[in-house]
Design an enzyme around this catalytic site. Structure first.
Site, PDB file in Angstrom:
ATOM      1  N   GLY A 135      -1.725   1.857   0.238  1.00 24.88           N
ATOM      2  CA  GLY A 135      -1.334   2.258  -1.105  1.00 24.88           C
ATOM      3  C   GLY A 135       0.175   2.269  -1.258  1.00 24.88           C
ATOM      4  O   GLY A 135       0.790   3.339  -1.286  1.00 24.88           O
ATOM      5  N   SER A 137       2.212  -0.722  -3.241  1.00 24.59           N
ATOM      6  CA  SER A 137       2.667  -1.349  -4.486  1.00 24.59           C
ATOM      7  C   SER A 137       2.127  -0.636  -5.716  1.00 24.59           C
ATOM      8  O   SER A 137       1.037  -0.046  -5.692  1.00 24.59           O
ATOM      9  CB  SER A 137       2.226  -2.814  -4.526  1.00 24.59           C
ATOM     10  OG  SER A 137       2.768  -3.534  -3.446  1.00 24.59           O
ATOM     11  N   SER A 169      -5.891  -4.190  -0.970  1.00 25.88           N
ATOM     12  CA  SER A 169      -6.950  -5.020  -0.380  1.00 25.88           C
ATOM     13  C   SER A 169      -8.067  -4.151   0.189  1.00 25.88           C
ATOM     14  O   SER A 169      -7.817  -3.226   0.958  1.00 25.88           O
ATOM     15  CB  SER A 169      -6.379  -5.895   0.726  1.00 25.88           C
ATOM     16  OG  SER A 169      -5.360  -6.722   0.231  1.00 25.88           O
ATOM     17  N   GLU A 254       2.997  -5.108   9.788  1.00 24.62           N
ATOM     18  CA  GLU A 254       2.366  -5.914   8.754  1.00 24.62           C
ATOM     19  C   GLU A 254       2.985  -7.296   8.624  1.00 24.62           C
ATOM     20  O   GLU A 254       2.292  -8.260   8.293  1.00 24.62           O
ATOM     21  CB  GLU A 254       2.457  -5.186   7.409  1.00 24.62           C
ATOM     22  CG  GLU A 254       1.818  -5.957   6.264  1.00 24.62           C
ATOM     23  CD  GLU A 254       1.883  -5.211   4.936  1.00 24.62           C
ATOM     24  OE1 GLU A 254       1.551  -5.829   3.911  1.00 24.62           O
ATOM     25  OE2 GLU A 254       2.275  -4.033   4.941  1.00 24.62           O
TER      26      GLU A 254
END
Length: 388
Positions: A135, A137, A169, A254
């Protein structure tokens, strides 16, 4: 300003046993495909949600590899995990269900989480039974994470969260996610202050998950809306006000992995297979060789960052370089593939080269956006080098 060693982590070799581990993973993947459990796909780490497959990986000890045994993991190094991840992505295996939890949630819990949080989530991550989203953007914020408007205000026993996150996602399947939110006003114009991370149960009252379908019709992105969602104090990740520092550390995991240059590898492998059936001319052999050389270079860079992470470093600048170069290269693979083996992308095709080409073309606009736009990443690199 970063040092030269932080900008370019030294090359590392894979650990003893890596070759045997690779053979074992390949054998498993070949067996899975022989039984028709799944077909190779591009972008499988986003679009390939298969909980059965994730649980099977957990059963074989290929999830939670870097999680200590006391939390249900296997106490292995990041480079062992890299070998497994590389094989899964190269095969186009359906890894989306466990992907975020295994890639970055588990390391963040180990670094910043409480004992309660680790015991609650890490065993399920290692077994492939607990799934997470991210969580970060928000609408109208782009890659400017510091502009988040989601707010958490203090209430009895915890925090009340209101706001919206996008591009989350797997949120429609996930159990929880890390939310970057504002818990205090920014101090002296420093937007990075006053930000914190909360672990939000996505089945909590007040949470609404709305799908954001792709042009392909696939659904893995979502908008998540919080309407006065209660988050207990026990689910604050790390220190209040340190969310920005924690998130930037998390992004090194990431941005630097093999998914940043292997998303289109299954398409490339299919193209090579098609060319092998004929007699490619010199120009096609040259372009194949150029792509292979780029793959090898990006892999060397990515493995070096994995080695730095394994050693306890947080090479954010080097990770940004890998992400920038890798995601641009993924789109280049599509362009070259269309020249090497001209096919008309057919979204209705069930499998094979045409279907992979269609999916790759439609997914490609997102390659340089997710995980931070390439423009943002170049700013990170410039600041790291002291150029701005």
């Amino acid at each position: 300003m970063v040092t030269h060693s932080e900008m370019t982590p030294p090359p590392v070799g894979l650990p003893p046993g890596a070759a045997a581990l690779r053979v074992e993973v390949r054998s498993f993947l070949a067996e899975e495909q022989a039984h028709g459990h799944w077909r190779p796909r591009v972008d499988s780490w986003l679009s390939g949600w298969d909980e059965r497959f994730s649980k099977e990986l957990g059963r074989r000890g290929w999830l939670g590899m870097t999680i200590p045994t006391e939390y249900g993991g296997h106490g292995r190094g990041a480079l062992d995990r890299y070998v497994v991840t590389e094989e899964l992505l190269a095969a186009g295996a359906p890894v989306a269900a466990h992907w975020i939890a295994d890639r970055q949630i588990a390391p963040s819990l180990l670094r910043f989480g409480t004992q309660e949080q680790r015991e609650r989530y890490l065993p399920g991550i290692a077994s492939g039974e607990i799934y997470f989203g991210i969580g970060m953007s928000e609408p109208d914020s782009g890659s400017d994470l510091a502009s988040v408007r989601s707010r958490a205000v203090r209430v009895d026993g915890g925090w009340e969260l209101t706001g919206t996150k996008v591009w989350t996602s797997g949120a429609h399947h996930a159990h929880a996610f890390f939310a970057l939110v504002r818990t205090a006003p920014a101090e002296d114009g420093n937007r990075h202050s006053g930000l914190s991370q909360l672990i939000v149960d996505l089945h909590s009252p007040g949470v609404t998950v709305r799908p954001i379908p792709l042009l392909t019709g696939a659904h893995h992105f979502n908008e998540v809306v919080f309407d006065r969602v209660f988050v207990p104090d026990s689910m604050v990740l790390g220190e209040l006000g340190q969310g920005w520092h924690q998130v930037t550390s998390e992004l090194a995991f990431e941005r630097s992995g093999p998914e940043r240059y292997l998303s289109t590898f299954p398409l490339f492998a299919a193209v090579v297979g098609a060319l092998a059936e004929g007699d490619p001319d010199r120009g096609r052999r040259r372009d194949l060789g150029r792509l292979v050389a780029h793959y090898r270079t990006l892999r060397r860079m990515s493995v070096a960052v994995a080695g730095a992470l394994d050693a306890g470093a947080a090479p954010e600048t080097a990770a940004a370089v890998v992400k920038d170069l890798g995601t641009r290269f993924e789109s280049e693979v599509i362009d070259v593939a269309r020249w090497l083996v001209p096919v008309v992308p057919d979204p209705a095709a069930e499998g094979g080269l045409s279907r992979m080409m269609a999916d790759a073309v439609r997914h490609s606009p997102g390659f340089t956006l997710r995980g931070g736009t390439n423009e943002i990443l170049r700013g990170i690199v410039a600041r790291g080098l002291g150029l701005r």
